[in-house]
Structures are given as C-alpha cells and as structure tokens.
Design a protein around this motif. Structure first.
Motif, PDB file in Angstrom:
ATOM      1  N   GLY A   1       0.813  -1.212   0.000  1.00 51.53           N
ATOM      2  CA  GLY A   1       0.000   0.000   0.000  1.00 51.53           C
ATOM      3  C   GLY A   1       0.844   1.258   0.000  1.00 51.53           C
ATOM      4  O   GLY A   1       0.566   2.210  -0.743  1.00 51.53           O
ATOM      5  N   PHE A   2       1.916   1.258   0.802  1.00 54.41           N
ATOM      6  CA  PHE A   2       2.796   2.424   0.863  1.00 54.41           C
ATOM      7  C   PHE A   2       3.480   2.659  -0.479  1.00 54.41           C
ATOM      8  O   PHE A   2       3.504   3.790  -0.997  1.00 54.41           O
ATOM      9  CB  PHE A   2       3.837   2.203   1.969  1.00 54.41           C
ATOM     10  CG  PHE A   2       4.797   3.345   2.137  1.00 54.41           C
ATOM     11  CD1 PHE A   2       4.397   4.531   2.711  1.00 54.41           C
ATOM     12  CD2 PHE A   2       6.109   3.218   1.708  1.00 54.41           C
ATOM     13  CE1 PHE A   2       5.282   5.590   2.869  1.00 54.41           C
ATOM     14  CE2 PHE A   2       7.011   4.268   1.861  1.00 54.41           C
ATOM     15  CZ  PHE A   2       6.591   5.458   2.439  1.00 54.41           C
ATOM     16  N   LEU A   3       4.020   1.580  -1.060  1.00 53.02           N
ATOM     17  CA  LEU A   3       4.693   1.725  -2.353  1.00 53.02           C
ATOM     18  C   LEU A   3       3.697   2.021  -3.469  1.00 53.02           C
ATOM     19  O   LEU A   3       4.035   2.715  -4.440  1.00 53.02           O
ATOM     20  CB  LEU A   3       5.487   0.455  -2.671  1.00 53.02           C
ATOM     21  CG  LEU A   3       6.616   0.124  -1.694  1.00 53.02           C
ATOM     22  CD1 LEU A   3       7.363  -1.121  -2.153  1.00 53.02           C
ATOM     23  CD2 LEU A   3       7.577   1.293  -1.552  1.00 53.02           C
ATOM     24  N   GLY A   4       2.465   1.503  -3.328  1.00 54.76           N
ATOM     25  CA  GLY A   4       1.441   1.813  -4.318  1.00 54.76           C
ATOM     26  C   GLY A   4       1.086   3.288  -4.313  1.00 54.76           C
ATOM     27  O   GLY A   4       0.862   3.893  -5.370  1.00 54.76           O
TER      28      GLY A   4
ATOM     29  N   THR B   1       7.970   1.727  -7.239  1.00 58.09           N
ATOM     30  CA  THR B   1       8.522   3.007  -6.783  1.00 58.09           C
ATOM     31  C   THR B   1       8.924   3.940  -7.923  1.00 58.09           C
ATOM     32  O   THR B   1       9.304   5.076  -7.673  1.00 58.09           O
ATOM     33  CB  THR B   1       9.736   2.796  -5.853  1.00 58.09           C
ATOM     34  OG1 THR B   1      10.795   2.155  -6.587  1.00 58.09           O
ATOM     35  CG2 THR B   1       9.366   1.941  -4.667  1.00 58.09           C
ATOM     36  N   THR B   2       8.874   3.475  -9.167  1.00 55.87           N
ATOM     37  CA  THR B   2       9.090   4.359 -10.316  1.00 55.87           C
ATOM     38  C   THR B   2       8.013   4.104 -11.358  1.00 55.87           C
ATOM     39  O   THR B   2       7.392   3.039 -11.379  1.00 55.87           O
ATOM     40  CB  THR B   2      10.466   4.139 -10.986  1.00 55.87           C
ATOM     41  OG1 THR B   2      10.473   2.889 -11.684  1.00 55.87           O
ATOM     42  CG2 THR B   2      11.596   4.171  -9.969  1.00 55.87           C
ATOM     43  N   ARG B   3       7.829   5.092 -12.206  1.00 52.60           N
ATOM     44  CA  ARG B   3       7.016   4.946 -13.406  1.00 52.60           C
ATOM     45  C   ARG B   3       7.652   5.835 -14.465  1.00 52.60           C
ATOM     46  O   ARG B   3       8.427   6.740 -14.124  1.00 52.60           O
ATOM     47  CB  ARG B   3       5.565   5.335 -13.147  1.00 52.60           C
ATOM     48  CG  ARG B   3       5.339   6.795 -12.882  1.00 52.60           C
ATOM     49  CD  ARG B   3       3.872   7.103 -12.656  1.00 52.60           C
ATOM     50  NE  ARG B   3       3.662   8.520 -12.388  1.00 52.60           N
ATOM     51  CZ  ARG B   3       2.599   9.005 -11.769  1.00 52.60           C
ATOM     52  NH1 ARG B   3       1.668   8.175 -11.340  1.00 52.60           N
ATOM     53  NH2 ARG B   3       2.473  10.297 -11.572  1.00 52.60           N
ATOM     54  N   PRO B   4       7.380   5.606 -15.752  1.00 50.85           N
ATOM     55  CA  PRO B   4       8.039   6.410 -16.786  1.00 50.85           C
ATOM     56  C   PRO B   4       7.892   7.904 -16.521  1.00 50.85           C
ATOM     57  O   PRO B   4       6.787   8.412 -16.302  1.00 50.85           O
ATOM     58  CB  PRO B   4       7.319   5.981 -18.067  1.00 50.85           C
ATOM     59  CG  PRO B   4       6.882   4.576 -17.786  1.00 50.85           C
ATOM     60  CD  PRO B   4       6.521   4.553 -16.328  1.00 50.85           C
ATOM     61  N   ALA B   5       9.016   8.595 -16.530  1.00 43.90           N
ATOM     62  CA  ALA B   5       9.024  10.031 -16.238  1.00 43.90           C
ATOM     63  C   ALA B   5       8.482  10.812 -17.434  1.00 43.90           C
ATOM     64  O   ALA B   5       8.695  10.452 -18.590  1.00 43.90           O
ATOM     65  CB  ALA B   5      10.441  10.490 -15.912  1.00 43.90           C
ATOM     66  N   SER B   6       7.785  11.899 -17.138  1.00 45.33           N
ATOM     67  CA  SER B   6       7.331  12.805 -18.192  1.00 45.33           C
ATOM     68  C   SER B   6       8.521  13.621 -18.685  1.00 45.33           C
ATOM     69  O   SER B   6       9.587  13.668 -18.055  1.00 45.33           O
ATOM     70  CB  SER B   6       6.247  13.736 -17.660  1.00 45.33           C
ATOM     71  OG  SER B   6       6.791  14.619 -16.682  1.00 45.33           O
ATOM     72  N   GLU B   7       8.331  14.288 -19.814  1.00 45.47           N
ATOM     73  CA  GLU B   7       9.423  15.114 -20.343  1.00 45.47           C
ATOM     74  C   GLU B   7       9.776  16.235 -19.377  1.00 45.47           C
ATOM     75  O   GLU B   7      10.950  16.566 -19.207  1.00 45.47           O
ATOM     76  CB  GLU B   7       9.037  15.692 -21.707  1.00 45.47           C
ATOM     77  CG  GLU B   7      10.175  16.462 -22.370  1.00 45.47           C
ATOM     78  CD  GLU B   7       9.863  16.889 -23.787  1.00 45.47           C
ATOM     79  OE1 GLU B   7      10.660  17.615 -24.379  1.00 45.47           O
ATOM     80  OE2 GLU B   7       8.804  16.484 -24.306  1.00 45.47           O
TER      81      GLU B   7
END
Length: 395
Positions: free
Chosen positions: A224-227, A318-324
């Motif tokens: 839950g925390f990481l989500g 803990t990561t997702r694709p970064a925006s520009e």
C-alpha cells in the motif's frame, strides 16, 4: 580498417586505454542517416561508432556526414536522403585501438590518424568505447571527476548530491517529502485498522493463523505504501533521478531523448534496502510458528534476494516512466551539479555529506508531520481520540 592493436606499450605509462575509454553508445549500420546526425550532434567526440552485434564496423564522422549532405538536393528531397541507411552512405572505416595500449600509444595513434578520438576494440572487433584527447584532459583533471552520486526524489522534483555539493530542489522539498511519507503511512494504518474487524479469521491452526496474518499485514502495508508512491508524482521523479544518475555515470548526453532510454532501476536505490528489511522482518512474523529459526530463513532470504526484490519493486512500484518535464528538471539538476562540483571540487566532510544526503531533512519532515497532527489532536479532542489507537503502531 587499420589497427593499432600491436603498437608498443611503454612501461613508464601504466594508464591503459580500457581505463580511459568511455562507453559511448553506438548505432546500427541499418540506422537512418537522420538518427545518426542527431547522435553526432550530441557526441563529445564529433563521431559516432557503428556496431553490428557489438562488433565495431566503422564510424559516422562530421566529415562523412557533411560530404553526404552536400550532395543532397535542396528542399523536400533532402528529407528523403536523411531516411537512407547509414551503411553505404555515411559509414567510414576507422583505426581500432587495443584496450591494453597506454597513453603514449594513444597519442601516437591520434597523430598518425589525424584524429581527435578513436574507438577502442579488441582484436576480434568487440567494441569497448571511445577515447580521445578530451579523455586525456579528463585524466589530468581527475580531482574534478564526479564521486559517487546520490539522489532523492520528491513530489516537486529531484535532488542530486556529490556529498560536497547538491543541486535540484532544496531543503523545503525534502522536508515536504518526509511529511508526505508520514501522512501516507498514517492513512494506511487507519485503513488497515478499519478493515481488520470485517475480516474473518483464517481457518488455520492458531500458530499458522498468527504467522500468516502478521505476514499478510506487513505485505499489505508495504504494498500500500509503495502503491501510493507509484500513484504520486514522486514515482516519475524517482525514475528521472535514476536515469539522470545513470547518464552521469556512463557519460551519456544529458538530453531527454537519451536519458529517457536509460534504466529506471538503479543498484544503489534505497528501495533495495527497504526490500532487504522487509525480507528480514518476515522472521518476526513467523516466530509464532518456527521460533528463532524463522530469523535464519528470513536472513537467508534477505541475503540472496534483497537486490532481486528491490529491483522488481523499483521497476513496478517506486518508479514509473518520467514525463518530459520531469526528465528536464532532473537534467537541469544534473547540469547544475556538474557546475557546482567544478567550482567546489574538495571532498565532503562527514557532516556535509549527511546534510546533503537529504535524510535529516526527510526525518525533520516526518517529525513535523507528526507534530502538526499531535497539535491538531490536542486542539480538536474528537480527532485526538480517533487517532490515538494508531499512534503506537506508527511509532
């Protein structure tokens, strides 16, 4: 293709080329000329290696590209020339330096080839990287070389540090991150405590039921925390932080198109430590069933799988694709860090390294979050009464 693989080595110059060469990325012979031109534009060597299955087959140089484009017609027709393949248009042969050559041999080869840089490859053509006069300057300026870089992702941007200097978002953002972590953890505890009475006990023997319920509670809390991190802006900035650190460490051009292709997983990420702590903590959950032997198993799990689990958590939670925009903020922080490091190249003291790590600021933010909530609990007694059962679990 000529080669300097058999050039003499000098015993008074122990620095070898494999220590100086930079892993400059290469392109395929089947890549388009337009793509090669973009790589050439950002290359520190004014040339781009061309690789086929990891084997060096030549270079695209400014001279070869200029000669090719000068033959192209003006207007829309020129665009079609940029769609042609590198092979057969702008690919030129090159000398290949052995990674076991020394600096004196490098200087001799550069003079012979009248080049500022040359590729480094084994005798069978396996590519190592590029090396040139700029790398000799870098070696002479080694006190200015970047030490190990640390980073911290916040809801509003990336903070980077060499230990001695830091760049990117400041102390306010780090304190805000600590406060966000406090309230996120509190919200999860409130939710779990609210759901607990509605859950039916597992149909297991008492020792099994206690162990499984403890393990599930720990797993749900962590997930839950990481989500929540995954759903927040922190995840995108976390990815940008890792990618820009990879770029600095591999000397990749600090451009969104190049940085954005680098891995979102980094081996020094604190998520790995979180994964190791979670695996080790599972021993406490299974002590009702296995006694102290549970810590032996959890210790082995943590020892062998902490990086594997940590890498999976980085990639998926803990990561997702970064925006520009997020990449650009991280790139700006990296460029500022390079400038500050050149102005202040002295090693960091232990205290400065600790302050620039961002951990004290995050702990302060966590404490401030707790303090604000405690004050609200005193000023609003019903709120204090409702939160009191969760305080012990939180601390």
């Amino acid at each position: 293709m000529s080669s300097f693989a058999t050039a003499p080595r000098l015993s008074n110059a122990p620095q070898l080329l494999h220590e100086l060469a930079r892993p400059q990325p290469g392109i395929s012979p089947q890549e388009r000329v337009g793509v090669a031109a973009e790589w050439l534009r950002v290359s520190p060597y004014h040339c781009v290696p061309v690789l086929s299955g990891g084997i060096l087959v030549g270079l695209v140089t400014e001279a070869s590209l200029t000669t090719y484009l000068r033959q192209a017609p003006d207007g829309p027709e020129r665009r079609h020339w940029l769609e042609a393949l590198v092979e057969g248009t702008v690919l030129v042969p090159t000398a290949a330096l052995s990674p076991l050559l020394n600096i004196e041999s490098l200087l001799e080869a550069l003079e012979t080839e009248r080049a500022d840089a040359l590729p480094v490859a084994e005798g069978n053509g396996i590519y190592y990287g590029m090396v040139g006069r700029a790398d000799l300057v870098r070696e002479l300026l080694r006190p200015l070389a970047l030490p190990q870089i640390g980073g911290m992702a916040t809801p509003v941007g990336v903070n980077l540090s060499t230990g001695a200097v830091s760049a990117g978002v400041g102390n306010g953002a780090l304190i805000l991150t600590g406060s966000c972590f406090f309230f996120a953890q509190l919200a999860l505890l409130v939710l779990l405590n609210a759901l607990a009475p509605a859950l039916q006990p597992l149909p297991l023997p008492p020792a099994w039921r206690e162990s499984v319920e403890l393990a599930l509670t720990a797993l749900l809390t962590l997930a839950g925390f990481l989500g929540l991190i995954r759903l927040s802006p922190i995840a995108g900035f976390h990815a940008a932080e890792h990618q820009v650190v990879h770029a600095l460490e591999s000397h990749t051009p600090l451009l969104p198109t190049t940085v954005g292709r680098l891995p979102r997983v980094h081996p020094r990420c604190g998520t790995n430590l979180m994964a190791g702590s979670f695996l080790l903590g599972l021993g406490g959950a299974f002590t009702p069933l296995l006694g102290n032997l549970a810590y032996v198993f959890s210790g082995l799990l943590a020892l062998f799988f902490w990086r594997t689990v940590g890498s999976w958590l980085q990639q998926n939670l803990t990561t997702r694709p970064a925006s520009e925009a997020q990449l650009m903020q991280a790139i700006t922080a990296a460029k500022t860090l390079l400038t500050l490091h050149e102005l202040h190249p002295t090693p960091a003291t232990p205290l400065r390294r600790l302050l620039n790590s961002g951990l004290p600021q995050m702990l302060l933010g966590f404490a401030l979050g707790a303090g604000v909530l405690a004050l609200l609990g005193l000023l609003i007694p019903p709120l204090g009464d409702s939160l009191r059962p969760h305080w012990q679990a939180l601390f």
